[in-house]
Design a protein around this motif. Structure first.
Motif, PDB file in Angstrom:
ATOM      1  N   GLY A 156      17.611 -14.230  78.822  1.00  0.00           N
ATOM      2  CA  GLY A 156      18.995 -14.087  79.267  1.00  0.00           C
ATOM      3  C   GLY A 156      19.524 -12.675  79.079  1.00  0.00           C
ATOM      4  O   GLY A 156      20.169 -12.122  79.980  1.00  0.00           O
ATOM      5  N   ARG A 157      19.246 -12.088  77.914  1.00  0.00           N
ATOM      6  CA  ARG A 157      19.684 -10.708  77.676  1.00  0.00           C
ATOM      7  C   ARG A 157      19.022  -9.746  78.648  1.00  0.00           C
ATOM      8  O   ARG A 157      19.656  -8.801  79.130  1.00  0.00           O
ATOM      9  CB  ARG A 157      19.368 -10.300  76.226  1.00  0.00           C
ATOM     10  CG  ARG A 157      20.341 -10.872  75.194  1.00  0.00           C
ATOM     11  CD  ARG A 157      20.186 -10.157  73.852  1.00  0.00           C
ATOM     12  NE  ARG A 157      18.880 -10.419  73.271  1.00  0.00           N
ATOM     13  CZ  ARG A 157      18.632 -11.402  72.429  1.00  0.00           C
ATOM     14  NH1 ARG A 157      19.602 -12.230  72.070  1.00  0.00           N
ATOM     15  NH2 ARG A 157      17.429 -11.556  71.914  1.00  0.00           N
ATOM     16  N   LEU A 179      21.234  -6.983  85.509  1.00  0.00           N
ATOM     17  CA  LEU A 179      22.329  -7.232  86.453  1.00  0.00           C
ATOM     18  C   LEU A 179      23.500  -6.289  86.188  1.00  0.00           C
ATOM     19  O   LEU A 179      24.145  -5.806  87.124  1.00  0.00           O
ATOM     20  CB  LEU A 179      22.788  -8.691  86.355  1.00  0.00           C
ATOM     21  CG  LEU A 179      21.827  -9.745  86.914  1.00  0.00           C
ATOM     22  CD1 LEU A 179      22.368 -11.147  86.660  1.00  0.00           C
ATOM     23  CD2 LEU A 179      21.582  -9.539  88.405  1.00  0.00           C
ATOM     24  N   GLU A 180      23.752  -6.019  84.919  1.00  0.00           N
ATOM     25  CA  GLU A 180      24.804  -5.070  84.570  1.00  0.00           C
ATOM     26  C   GLU A 180      24.475  -3.672  85.083  1.00  0.00           C
ATOM     27  O   GLU A 180      25.336  -2.972  85.630  1.00  0.00           O
ATOM     28  CB  GLU A 180      24.994  -5.040  83.061  1.00  0.00           C
ATOM     29  CG  GLU A 180      26.116  -4.120  82.599  1.00  0.00           C
ATOM     30  CD  GLU A 180      26.275  -4.125  81.097  1.00  0.00           C
ATOM     31  OE1 GLU A 180      27.140  -3.369  80.595  1.00  0.00           O
ATOM     32  OE2 GLU A 180      25.537  -4.871  80.421  1.00  0.00           O
ATOM     33  N   THR A 181      23.209  -3.264  84.927  1.00  0.00           N
ATOM     34  CA  THR A 181      22.784  -1.961  85.439  1.00  0.00           C
ATOM     35  C   THR A 181      22.924  -1.888  86.955  1.00  0.00           C
ATOM     36  O   THR A 181      23.393  -0.881  87.500  1.00  0.00           O
ATOM     37  CB  THR A 181      21.321  -1.692  85.041  1.00  0.00           C
ATOM     38  OG1 THR A 181      21.205  -1.719  83.619  1.00  0.00           O
ATOM     39  CG2 THR A 181      20.854  -0.344  85.560  1.00  0.00           C
ATOM     40  N   MET A 227      12.790 -21.453  68.004  1.00  0.00           N
ATOM     41  CA  MET A 227      11.841 -20.530  68.646  1.00  0.00           C
ATOM     42  C   MET A 227      12.037 -20.508  70.159  1.00  0.00           C
ATOM     43  O   MET A 227      12.084 -19.451  70.777  1.00  0.00           O
ATOM     44  CB  MET A 227      10.412 -20.978  68.303  1.00  0.00           C
ATOM     45  CG  MET A 227       9.359 -19.954  68.650  1.00  0.00           C
ATOM     46  SD  MET A 227       9.419 -18.546  67.539  1.00  0.00           S
ATOM     47  CE  MET A 227       8.029 -17.625  68.165  1.00  0.00           C
ATOM     48  N   ILE A 228      12.158 -21.690  70.745  1.00  0.00           N
ATOM     49  CA  ILE A 228      12.356 -21.772  72.195  1.00  0.00           C
ATOM     50  C   ILE A 228      13.704 -21.187  72.580  1.00  0.00           C
ATOM     51  O   ILE A 228      13.829 -20.482  73.588  1.00  0.00           O
ATOM     52  CB  ILE A 228      12.237 -23.241  72.658  1.00  0.00           C
ATOM     53  CG1 ILE A 228      10.828 -23.759  72.382  1.00  0.00           C
ATOM     54  CG2 ILE A 228      12.574 -23.350  74.139  1.00  0.00           C
ATOM     55  CD1 ILE A 228      10.626 -25.209  72.736  1.00  0.00           C
ATOM     56  N   ILE A 229      14.724 -21.447  71.731  1.00  0.00           N
ATOM     57  CA  ILE A 229      16.059 -20.928  72.028  1.00  0.00           C
ATOM     58  C   ILE A 229      16.053 -19.402  72.005  1.00  0.00           C
ATOM     59  O   ILE A 229      16.651 -18.748  72.875  1.00  0.00           O
ATOM     60  CB  ILE A 229      17.078 -21.485  71.015  1.00  0.00           C
ATOM     61  CG1 ILE A 229      17.216 -23.005  71.193  1.00  0.00           C
ATOM     62  CG2 ILE A 229      18.434 -20.807  71.190  1.00  0.00           C
ATOM     63  CD1 ILE A 229      18.117 -23.666  70.192  1.00  0.00           C
ATOM     64  N   ARG A 230      15.370 -18.807  71.030  1.00  0.00           N
ATOM     65  CA  ARG A 230      15.293 -17.346  70.965  1.00  0.00           C
ATOM     66  C   ARG A 230      14.581 -16.776  72.192  1.00  0.00           C
ATOM     67  O   ARG A 230      14.958 -15.708  72.696  1.00  0.00           O
ATOM     68  CB  ARG A 230      14.563 -16.928  69.695  1.00  0.00           C
ATOM     69  CG  ARG A 230      15.334 -17.191  68.414  1.00  0.00           C
ATOM     70  CD  ARG A 230      14.544 -16.711  67.214  1.00  0.00           C
ATOM     71  NE  ARG A 230      15.265 -16.956  65.974  1.00  0.00           N
ATOM     72  CZ  ARG A 230      14.791 -16.672  64.767  1.00  0.00           C
ATOM     73  NH1 ARG A 230      13.565 -16.130  64.658  1.00  0.00           N
ATOM     74  NH2 ARG A 230      15.501 -16.929  63.693  1.00  0.00           N
ATOM     75  N   PHE A 231      13.558 -17.486  72.654  1.00  0.00           N
ATOM     76  CA  PHE A 231      12.830 -17.033  73.842  1.00  0.00           C
ATOM     77  C   PHE A 231      13.754 -16.968  75.052  1.00  0.00           C
ATOM     78  O   PHE A 231      13.786 -15.974  75.787  1.00  0.00           O
ATOM     79  CB  PHE A 231      11.655 -17.980  74.110  1.00  0.00           C
ATOM     80  CG  PHE A 231      10.923 -17.696  75.391  1.00  0.00           C
ATOM     81  CD1 PHE A 231      10.093 -16.600  75.515  1.00  0.00           C
ATOM     82  CD2 PHE A 231      11.078 -18.540  76.493  1.00  0.00           C
ATOM     83  CE1 PHE A 231       9.429 -16.333  76.695  1.00  0.00           C
ATOM     84  CE2 PHE A 231      10.413 -18.285  77.675  1.00  0.00           C
ATOM     85  CZ  PHE A 231       9.585 -17.180  77.772  1.00  0.00           C
TER      86      PHE A 231
END
Length: 256
Positions: free
Chosen positions: A10-11, A17-19, A1-5
């Motif tokens: 990150g995404r 940043l990509e934009t 759960m924490i990793i998905r958060f």
């Protein structure tokens, strides 16, 4: 759960940043294309679309803005015995902030949306690919004329807007027995040239923002009618947000 958060965070960060990087590349390519003479016919077409067609709504917006400012402030100034400052206060407020900001917001909603819709439709129908096949740079053909038109015409619209806003303020001031001589004398006494030129400098920046943001979302629109609609909506929202943010920075630099 924490990793998905943290993955979602990150995404989100990487996507923005990509934009930002793509915006920077577009600005760099546009500046590079400014070295070549633009097609003046296209520039004049964009100037007509931006200036002449946008002037009526700018006139109405600034007329009622000047009237409302006077309506809200005249009573208080009269109560304090400072009715001789009303004209100057209205003109400073319109020249420094309300003129360029409202003109930028109105232009972003009308012209920025039109720019994005037009270019995104060209992308969806593969007209931009056709330009590349004909060895025509899409940046020079599509972005540069719109950038020049926005940066040139928006300050002119702001000049008209400032004048109309002051006239609207005078129309209400007459109701409070502030005659035209007192109103004009207040403007001559309190308004500095820098109050107007600072607003014009802001409008040049706002024009560049509207053109670049509109062209960016048009060039990067997804396929289909839904993609055109989403690109147009994002263009208007982002343009207005960036205008408000840059207005804050420019106000600190120009008027502190």
């Amino acid at each position: 759960m924490i990793i998905r958060f943290f993955e979602k965070i990150g995404r989100f960060v990487i996507g923005h940043l990509e934009t930002l990087g793509q915006f920077t590349i577009l600005i760099g390519n546009t500046i590079a294309q400014l070295r070549y003479p633009p097609r003046m016919r296209h520039v004049f077409q964009q100037m007509s679309h931006l200036g002449v067609d946008t002037l009526p709504i700018i006139t109405l917006t600034m007329l009622f803005t000047g009237m409302v400012i006077t309506l809200q402030t005249a009573t208080e100034f009269i109560r304090l015995g400072a009715q001789s400052t009303v004209g100057g206060i209205v003109t400073i407020a319109v020249g420094r902030e309300l003129g360029p900001v409202l003109a930028g917001v109105v232009t972003a909603g009308r012209v920025g949306a039109a720019i994005t819709a037009e270019i995104s439709t060209m992308k969806v129908t593969e007209q931009i690919d056709a330009l590349k096949v004909m060895a025509t740079n899409p940046i020079g053909y599509l972005v540069v004329p719109r950038l020049i038109a926005c940066m040139f015409m928006l300050p002119i619209l702001v000049v008209f807007g400032d004048a109309i806003g002051s006239i609207g303020g005078w129309m209400v001031a007459e109701y409070y027995d502030i005659n035209i001589y007192m109103y004009l004398h207040s403007i001559d006494t309190f308004v500095d040239v820098h109050d107007i030129t600072g607003g014009l400098l802001k409008s040049i920046v706002f024009g560049a923002i509207i053109a670049i943001v509109g062209c960016y979302y048009g060039l990067n629109a997804q396929n289909g009618a839904e993609g055109v609609g989403k690109a147009t909506t994002r263009s208007v929202v982002i343009s207005i947000i960036v205008i408000f943010f840059s207005n804050c920075l420019l106000s600190m630099l120009l008027y502190r």
